[in-house]
Enzyme design. Structure first.
Site, PDB file in Angstrom:
ATOM      1  N   SER A 189     -12.638  -3.630  47.353  1.00 35.73           N
ATOM      2  CA  SER A 189     -12.917  -3.866  45.938  1.00 35.73           C
ATOM      3  C   SER A 189     -12.333  -5.150  45.392  1.00 35.73           C
ATOM      4  CB  SER A 189     -12.414  -2.693  45.115  1.00 35.73           C
ATOM      5  OG  SER A 189     -11.010  -2.698  45.064  1.00 35.73           O
ATOM      6  N   LYS A 248     -18.068   5.183  39.323  1.00 29.09           N
ATOM      7  CA  LYS A 248     -18.392   3.759  39.282  1.00 29.09           C
ATOM      8  C   LYS A 248     -19.921   3.618  39.136  1.00 29.09           C
ATOM      9  CE  LYS A 248     -14.050   2.880  41.687  1.00 29.09           C
ATOM     10  NZ  LYS A 248     -13.144   2.775  40.540  1.00 29.09           N
ATOM     11  N   THR A 277      -5.945  23.094  41.081  1.00 31.97           N
ATOM     12  CA  THR A 277      -6.236  22.307  39.888  1.00 31.97           C
ATOM     13  C   THR A 277      -7.568  22.764  39.295  1.00 31.97           C
ATOM     14  OG1 THR A 277      -6.328  20.041  39.024  1.00 31.97           O
ATOM     15  CG2 THR A 277      -7.428  20.405  41.104  1.00 31.97           C
ATOM     16  N   THR A 363      -1.849  -5.164  42.594  1.00 33.87           N
ATOM     17  CA  THR A 363      -3.240  -4.872  42.987  1.00 33.87           C
ATOM     18  C   THR A 363      -3.707  -5.896  44.026  1.00 33.87           C
ATOM     19  OG1 THR A 363      -3.588  -3.990  40.770  1.00 33.87           O
ATOM     20  CG2 THR A 363      -5.546  -4.405  42.077  1.00 33.87           C
TER      21      THR A 363
HETATM   22  N1  PLP Z   1     -11.131   4.304  46.761  1.00 32.02           N
HETATM   23  C1  PLP Z   1     -11.191   3.005  46.426  1.00 32.02           C
HETATM   24  C2  PLP Z   1     -11.443   2.011  47.497  1.00 32.02           C
HETATM   25  C3  PLP Z   1     -11.023   2.579  45.100  1.00 32.02           C
HETATM   26  O1  PLP Z   1     -11.054   1.285  44.787  1.00 32.02           O
HETATM   27  C4  PLP Z   1     -10.790   3.558  44.099  1.00 32.02           C
HETATM   28  C5  PLP Z   1     -10.629   3.185  42.676  1.00 32.02           C
HETATM   29  O2  PLP Z   1     -10.921   2.129  42.223  1.00 32.02           O
HETATM   30  C6  PLP Z   1     -10.730   4.895  44.486  1.00 32.02           C
HETATM   31  C7  PLP Z   1     -10.888   5.241  45.807  1.00 32.02           C
HETATM   32  C8  PLP Z   1     -10.483   5.965  43.477  1.00 32.02           C
HETATM   33  O3  PLP Z   1     -11.682   6.333  42.841  1.00 32.02           O
HETATM   34  P1  PLP Z   1     -11.643   6.972  41.382  1.00 32.02           P
HETATM   35  O4  PLP Z   1     -11.635   5.850  40.402  1.00 32.02           O
HETATM   36  O5  PLP Z   1     -12.865   7.820  41.304  1.00 32.02           O
HETATM   37  O6  PLP Z   1     -10.390   7.789  41.309  1.00 32.02           O
END
Ligand code: PLP
Length: 407
Positions: A189, A248, A277, A363
């Protein structure tokens, strides 16, 4: 201990480093995506164009999605009323899981309250229930996978990013009879690069390993039906688990895994972050299912997004701005300094009504601070022109070397 003094110190340290996070307070405007109202600290509101949303296809405002959510609320109320085991399995959950299994051509699916939790639950459980398991993890895997692996207690091996040969080397170094999992992502990402899925599967198959692919940033966007890079490249059948998000490209909230009936049943039965949960609210499941159905049937949405990505990239390059030449929809513009990155972002907002969040450490690595642009099908050419001109003007004004070279 003076707790507040300790907290003050921590916050001051983050501010000094430029990694203290301030959130832009947005009011998303259904029907006007990617425009939003941004509420400032003094109560003022400003209409801004959002350039960093992960609602990649604008499905968070799609009429089909909103209608499905309204209907589900009217029919079933607000929450799910329980954990999946104790009164909280709604028909919407079951229907969504069937839709997801179909999307990835797998036998079964399981939904979670977020993508983050799905990685924690699935990797945490698989690594724990397979005796003496070894997990091979890409060096740039997302925090949720890292936490899942850590939680599993399995031995972890980190292979160099996207390096199938290094993976092979590490896998060859352990007892061939040990159970193994290879965990990686398709689209990364922050850099927008794409894993060599076929080559990684070759190595995993050679060592009889489970393959676990996070397609969070690819589902909805790639493949004839939006099944992700694995679908696009005809590789879905080689992946034991495909994991994704509903938050997303599908514009809602929640996460999921897909795989064989037995594997999904094991995670369903043993993952504590699934069991203990409250399940996803039914209207979220209904909205996500409507989004998936729409995205599956409308490749033109993907085509329009891809065309906008190509156009913005060409415009950034033509202006001489340092955009990474990625093979995906993610366009990172590298600034390389935390304070400068924040300043550029603030000036874009205050002077040009453009919102793009600075991405700083942790990040991304220090020195890799960036603006991460995510064009959607709904950004116009005029939006792109405004963005590129504003980046050049603000960057020059602030002495950013990236803009000095700009045309
Ligand atoms: N996996 C990756 C590679 C991500 O970048 C993210 C969040 O940006 C997630 C999992 C987590 O997804 P979510 O936003 O649905 O918790």
């Amino acid at each position: 201990m003076d707790y507040d003094a300790r907290f003050e110190n921590l916050l001051a340290e983050m501010k000094r480093d430029g990694r203290y996070r301030t959130f832009a307070e947005l009011q998303r405007l259904a029907g006007a995506f990617p425009t939003a109202l941004r509420h400032g600290p003094d109560g003022e509101a400003q209409r801004v164009t959002v350039w960093c949303s992960n609602d990649y296809l604008g499905m968070g405002q799609h009429p089909d999605v909103l209608a499905a959510m309204h209907e589900a609320i009217d029919a079933s109320g607000a929450g799910s009323g329980g954990t999946r085991n104790i009164s909280g399995t709604n028909r919407e959950h079951v229907a969504l899981e069937a839709e997801l299994a179909d999307l990835h051509s797998k036998q079964a699916a399981l939904i979670f309250t977020s993508g983050w939790i799905s990685n924690l639950a699935a990797l945490g459980t698989l690594g724990r229930v397979l005796p003496d398991c070894a997990i091979f993890s890409d060096a740039l895997n997302h925090n949720s996978m890292i936490e899942g692996i850590r939680r599993s207690g399995a031995e972890r091996f980190i292979f160099r990013h996207n390096d199938a040969a290094h993976l092979d080397e590490l896998m060859s170094s352990i007892d061939p009879d040990r159970p193994k999992i290879v965990a990686f992502e398709s689209v990364y990402s922050m850099d927008g690069d794409i894993a060599p899925i076929g080559a990684i599967c070759d190595v995993a198959e050679k060592h009889n390993a489970i393959t676990y692919l996070d397609e969070v940033h690819a589902v909805g966007l790639y493949g004839p039906r939006g099944g992700g890079i694995a679908e696009r490249d005809g590789l879905a059948h080689r992946l034991t688990v495909i994991e994704g998000t509903l938050a997303k490209s599908f514009g809602v909230m929640g996460g999921y895994i897909t795989g064989s009936t037995q594997l999904i049943d094991v995670v369903r039965s043993l993952a504590d972050s699934f069991i203990f949960t409250t399940s996803l609210a039914p209207h979220l499941a209904a909205g996500a299912r409507a989004a998936i159905q729409h995205v599956k049937a409308h490749p033109q949405l993907r085509a329009r997004q891809a065309a906008n990505v190509a156009q913005l990239k060409a415009m950034l390059i033509a202006a001489g701005l340092p955009v990474l030449d990625t093979p995906s929809h993610i366009l990172p513009v590298i600034i390389g300094d935390a304070h400068l990155c924040r300043q550029i972002s603030e000036r874009l907002l205050s002077e040009h009504a453009i919102y793009v969040q600075p991405i700083n450490y942790p990040t991304v690595a220090r020195g890799q601070e960036r603006l991460r642009l995510t064009p959607t099908p709904y950004h116009t050419e005029a939006d792109m022109r405004t963005l590129v001109d504003a980046l050049v003007a603000v960057g020059r004004d602030l002495g950013w070397s990236g803009a000095r070279q700009a045309a």
